[in-house]
Design a protein around this motif. Structure first.
Motif: not given
Length: 578
Positions: A440-441, A443-444, A447, A577
């Motif tokens: 998840n990190y 992916h963030r 972004k 984010e």
């Protein structure tokens, strides 16, 4: 003959549309005729009849006043005081009669102009002319009355009495003609209403018959098609269940050359391929990457178990792809995607990484034991990201005419941390993948590139392992909304030793400015950030820091400044984010 299922159902729909169109057209035509008849009656004929009835009533009232006038004259003489009052009433009746005639004539004239199909034939033919004639006769009556009154005023009683007889004759003629005309119009109204009622009954019966015929024919066609489709679906379902149970020699045989025949051919080709590939699919169909396959074959326990490891995860995303997909021909888009995915996946495999999955234009890969050294997975990920950027730059040159200046670019996020790695999935479909906060990190971070104007962002853990062999820029420290966790962001710039002196000076100015920024000495940080922008006016990170310092100067952070920006609301959260 209609061969496709679509054509058959469209044919049924077309039949209903044609029936509906015919029925609607018929109803509209009939309704227009009915409305025309009713309009002629209500807007023109009835007002004429009512006006004529009013004329007739006023005429009778006027002749009654004249009788009274003559009786007073005979009994009290020409000097009687009542005569002047009666004369005034007679004059008022003449005015009312003139107004009623004008109303009748106006309605008749409008009827001829607006409803000529009715007023050019039958009872209504020359109705406006007859109204004019009635008005002329009424004028003669009024002239005769005036002569009578003038004789009385002149004292000539005998002449007045003779004029009375003439006036009464004209009055009888008017009343009889008016009565005849009124009766004629009343008959026309009654006949029209009766005809309209008959046409309405006919219209209802015709619509019912058309609806009944269309329903019977349509239901018959739908039943015929439905039975055929239901039979085909049942046979196909039975064949699929047979294949599912392991009978790969099952075949379908639908006659003809339509959709069902194509379905049968496709099904039969599928079963043939299944028979050929069955063993291969059972042994190797779950895994794609050769390194994964070799490792699983060497370690039988890896087929069933998962474990926690420290690994590095990379996520690559193509920005502007939605625009490209909307404005590019399918053949060109497929060619570009094939080249793009090749350019994104080969660096991962070439640097000992594993291609995890594809989500549209997004590519995810990971590095770690047993596929690469325990200390080098972060370095491999950073080098792969730099090669991906270089390959994409070459790809932009190759497809310059296709891409143009629409901002097509890639964003890469790299994170290092503990993940669960192994064969994950169901008994029939499994994948060798990684899951955890580190994913998840990554992916963030991918972004977050959009906010800082960067292409490759790495986590603090990645920088600790790879910074000695990769040039990085200490980009920012932030505290996320609702937590006390400090997030360190690093921009990956180049492999070690591949950064020019000018860019080293640019990085030094930025990181020195960040030191003053974190210490709260903004007056010393501002000039250095301006130097950074002089070297690269598109450095969004430097501009972002200057914007923050302005906000801090206005005390928009409600605590003492300690060098770490605290995200307080969803707007600020976009800093990391997006």
């Amino acid at each position: 003959m209609l061969r496709t299922v679509r054509a058959k159902f469209l044919g049924v729909a077309g039949f209903f549309v044609v029936c509906l169109t015919i029925g609607t057209g018929f109803s509209v035509i009939q309704s227009l005729g009915i409305n025309g008849d009713l309009e002629a009656v209500s807007r023109y004929v009835t007002p004429v009849k009512d006006a004529l009835s009013d004329v007739r009533a006023r005429q009778l009232e006027q002749i009654s006043l004249l009788d009274r006038y003559m009786r007073v004259l005979e009994s009290d003489g020409a000097e009687a005081s009542l005569l002047s009052g009666i004369e005034i009433e007679i004059s008022a009746k003449q005015t009312q009669i003139g107004q009623a005639f004008r109303k009748a004539f106006t309605s008749a004239a409008l009827g001829r102009a607006q409803a000529s199909t009715h007023f050019d034939q039958g009872v209504l033919l020359n109705l406006d002319v007859r109204m004019r004639e009635f008005a002329d006769i009424s004028s003669q009556f009024n002239i005769g009355v005036e002569k009578l009154l003038d004789s009385v005023r002149g004292g000539d009683i005998l002449t007045a009495q003779r004029q009375e007889n003439i006036v009464r004759g004209i009055h009888r003629n008017i009343v009889l003609n008016l009565r005849s005309e009124i009766l004629r119009l009343e008959r026309y109204v009654a006949e029209t209403v009766e005809a309209v009622s008959e046409r309405e009954d006919f219209l209802i019966q015709a619509e019912f018959i058309m609806m009944l015929v269309a329903g019977i024919v349509g239901l018959g066609l739908a039943y015929y098609l439905g039975v055929g489709v239901a039979r085909t679906v049942a046979d196909t379902t039975k064949a699929i269940n047979s294949v599912q149970s392991g009978k790969l020699d099952t075949n379908l045989d639908f006659k003809g050359q339509g959709d069902f025949s194509a379905l049968a051919n496709a099904f039969n080709r599928m079963t043939r391929e299944l028979r050929v590939r069955f063993r291969m699919r059972e042994r190797f169909g779950k895994y794609v990457d050769p390194k994964v396959l070799g490792n699983l074959l060497a370690q039988e326990t890896a087929l069933e178990t998962s474990q926690k490891r420290v690994m590095t995860v990379s996520v690559v995303n193509l920005t502007g792809f939605d625009w490209l997909a909307e404005h590019t021909e399918p053949e060109q888009l497929v060619d570009f995607l094939n080249d793009y995915l090749t350019a994104m996946t080969e660096p991962i495999s070439g640097h000992s990484g594993i291609i995890d999955n594809f989500i549209g234009d997004r590519v995810m890969g990971f590095w770690g034991p047993p596929f690469c050294n325990e200390k080098s997975h972060a370095l491999h990920a950073c080098k792969a990201a730099l090669e991906q950027v270089a390959r994409f730059n070459a790809l932009k040159t190759k497809y310059a005419d296709l891409i143009g200046d629409h901002g097509l670019d890639i964003r890469i996020g790299i994170a290092t941390g503990e993940v669960v790695v192994g064969s994950i999935g169901t008994d029939k479909s499994r994948a060798y993948t990684v899951v955890g906060d580190c994913v998840n990190y990554a992916h963030r971070l991918e972004k977050a590139n959009r906010i800082y104007g960067t292409r490759i962002l790495a986590s603090n853990e990645t920088a600790d392992l790879a910074s000695s062999d990769v040039e990085m820029r200490d980009l920012d420290h932030v505290v996320l909304l609702g937590t006390e966790q400090v997030v360190y962001l690093y921009e990956v710039l180049a492999e070690s030793g591949h950064l020019s002196e000018e860019r080293r000076e640019w990085r030094k100015n930025y990181e020195t400015a960040m030191g003053f920024y974190r210490d709260g000495t903004f007056d010393q940080a501002f000039p250095l950030f301006e130097k950074v922008l002089e070297f690269n006016d598109a450095d969004f990170a430097a501009q972002l820091m200057m914007n923050r310092m302005e906000r801090l100067s206005r005390r928009e952070q409600d605590r003492e400044w300690n060098g770490t920006w605290v995200v307080r609301d969803p707007y600020e959260r976009r800093d990391v984010e997006s």
